[in-house]
Design an enzyme around this catalytic site. Structure first.
Site, short mmCIF file in Angstrom:
data_model
loop_
_atom_site.label_atom_id
_atom_site.label_comp_id
_atom_site.label_asym_id
_atom_site.label_seq_id
_atom_site.Cartn_x
_atom_site.Cartn_y
_atom_site.Cartn_z
N TYR A 58 0.86 -1.14 0.09
CA TYR A 58 0.00 0.00 0.06
C TYR A 58 1.03 1.29 0.08
O TYR A 58 1.59 1.64 0.97
CB TYR A 58 -1.08 0.10 1.28
CG TYR A 58 -2.22 -1.22 0.85
CD1 TYR A 58 -3.58 -0.44 0.55
CD2 TYR A 58 -1.87 -2.47 0.54
CE1 TYR A 58 -4.44 -1.44 0.07
CE2 TYR A 58 -2.82 -3.21 0.39
CZ TYR A 58 -4.20 -2.70 0.27
OH TYR A 58 -5.03 -3.55 -0.38
N LYS B 162 2.43 -16.29 0.53
CA LYS B 162 2.90 -16.81 -0.77
C LYS B 162 4.49 -16.92 -0.70
O LYS B 162 5.26 -16.35 -1.43
CB LYS B 162 2.53 -15.79 -1.90
CG LYS B 162 2.84 -16.04 -3.45
CD LYS B 162 2.02 -17.30 -3.62
CE LYS B 162 2.18 -17.90 -5.11
NZ LYS B 162 1.46 -18.89 -5.43
N ASP C 120 -3.43 -18.18 -3.32
CA ASP C 120 -4.13 -18.85 -4.34
C ASP C 120 -4.95 -19.95 -3.94
O ASP C 120 -6.09 -19.96 -4.16
CB ASP C 120 -3.37 -18.96 -5.61
CG ASP C 120 -2.18 -19.70 -5.14
OD1 ASP C 120 -1.51 -19.76 -4.17
OD2 ASP C 120 -1.49 -20.37 -6.14
N ASP D 70 -7.14 -7.64 1.99
CA ASP D 70 -8.12 -6.75 1.74
C ASP D 70 -8.82 -7.61 0.52
O ASP D 70 -10.14 -7.51 0.68
CB ASP D 70 -7.32 -5.70 0.99
CG ASP D 70 -8.17 -4.44 0.65
OD1 ASP D 70 -9.33 -4.57 1.15
OD2 ASP D 70 -7.75 -3.63 -0.03
N ASP E 182 -13.05 -9.13 1.16
CA ASP E 182 -14.24 -8.95 0.13
C ASP E 182 -14.69 -10.22 -0.50
O ASP E 182 -16.15 -10.16 -0.40
CB ASP E 182 -13.67 -7.87 -1.03
CG ASP E 182 -13.42 -6.44 -0.73
OD1 ASP E 182 -13.61 -6.22 0.60
OD2 ASP E 182 -13.35 -5.49 -1.52
#
Length: 352
Positions: free
Chosen positions: A133, A186, A219, A243, A247
């Site tokens: 970010y 990851k 993933d 984030d 959602d």
């Protein structure tokens, strides 16, 4: 003592859903015997027009002095460049108040339509101050830059301190829920940065032998969210992963209109819905205020007012149980004002 919650209406549907949230919080606090004040301050385009910036320093100072903040959605993608006053109020507050934890629950309701039949009851615990970010991961300047017109670079910051803090939040929450933690990463590709995050998560896990832990690639986690969301309880993730997954979890549970969240640090907390400002429906009495109202309930809980929070959650549960008391985005019949009135009436009529 009087509880002071600074309300920042923001852009688009923000003023409508903040007004709804204020009405519901007032009703719940009155029913619970909690004195509350809900002053407002301008941010977003309104502040830009009057102050030359989307979040004036005076507003940041007031947010720091308040017991908590109710933050409406903002249209930061439409703001002018930062040099012209277009700062993202959400990112600014997270950094200024050191709100390192973003807690995003997702829970399905039996009567609310949703894209999966499996029960959803999870909490995404998202690190809030670093990652990719660009507006909050550098001491000075943005975390993105272009050395040539044809090359764009981004810096990802992962620190041991923030990884440890957010891991503690996740494991303490899982211990209270009697549940388990899924650590999302990851590290097979981002061996250094996600490796550091995993290292700290494992160290915190060692302090909580009562909590079951699994480590899942981002993933694979996305696939499992869709295939078997009931598998997840507390999901621990870095900023961008959290984030995105939160959602997804909200949609699987019934929609972003119910996506509540709380940003908190050691001394400050901000209630903020997961969704955006939806300027296309602003001023049409079509916005669902449920996510921000649910976020306010989380804030009240965080501030030691469980009775007021429970009244809000109870009213939401009752209203969501039938189409005639739900908003249109959830297959219901009500607009913003009527849904707000329904909630305040349910709170006023609630048993003591």
């Amino acid at each position: 003592m009087t509880l002071t919650l600074l309300c920042l209406p923001g852009d688009g549907i923000g003023p409508e859903i903040v007004a709804s949230t204020q009405a519901v919080v007032r009703a719940a606090c009155a029913r619970a015997g909690v004195a509350v004040e809900l002053p407002e301050a301008e941010i977003g385009f309104a502040a830009l027009a009057h102050e030359g910036t989307t979040i004036p320093k005076a507003v940041i100072d007031r947010a720091g002095a308040a017991d908590g903040v109710i933050l409406g959605p903002v249209s930061h993608n439409a703001y002018p460049p930062v040099a012209e006053g277009g700062r993202n109020p959400s990112g600014v507050l997270r950094r200024a108040l050191e709100l390192y934890a973003n807690i995003r629950p997702a829970r399905s309701h039996p009567a609310v339509p949703r894209p999966v039949t499996a029960k959803v009851d999870m909490v995404v615990v998202r690190e809030n101050l670093e990652g990719f970010y660009a507006d909050r991961n550098m001491h000075m300047g943005p975390g993105e830059f272009m050395p040539t017109p044809d090359v764009a670079l981004a810096i990802r910051r992962i620190t041991r301190e923030n990884s440890r803090r957010i891991a503690r939040s996740a494991f303490e929450l899982a211990a209270r829920r009697g549940g388990r933690v899924a650590v999302i990463h990851k590290a097979n590709v981002l061996r250094v940065s996600d490796g550091l995050f995993l290292e700290e998560a494992r160290a915190v896990a060692a302090d909580h032998p009562e909590v079951e832990v699994e480590e899942i690639l981002i993933d694979a986690a996305a696939a499992h969210f869709v295939r078997d969301p009931a598998r997840f309880d507390v999901v621990l993730a870095t900023n961008m992963y959290g984030d995105i997954l939160s959602d997804l979890a909200a949609e699987l549970a019934g929609g972003l209109g119910l996506g509540a969240s709380l940003n908190h640090g050691a001394t400050h907390a901000v209630a903020q819905a997961q969704h955006g400002s939806a300027p296309d429906i602003a001023g049409q009495d079509r916005a669902n205020p449920g996510a921000l109202i649910g976020s306010a309930a989380m804030l009240l809980d965080h501030l030691g007012q469980p009775r007021a929070a429970a009244l809000i959650r109870g009213a939401l549960e009752t209203a969501l149980a039938a189409p005639e008391t739900r908003t249109a985005d959830l297959g219901g019949a009500l607009g913003t004002a009527a849904f707000t009135h329904t909630l305040t009436r349910l709170i006023e009529d609630a048993a003591t």
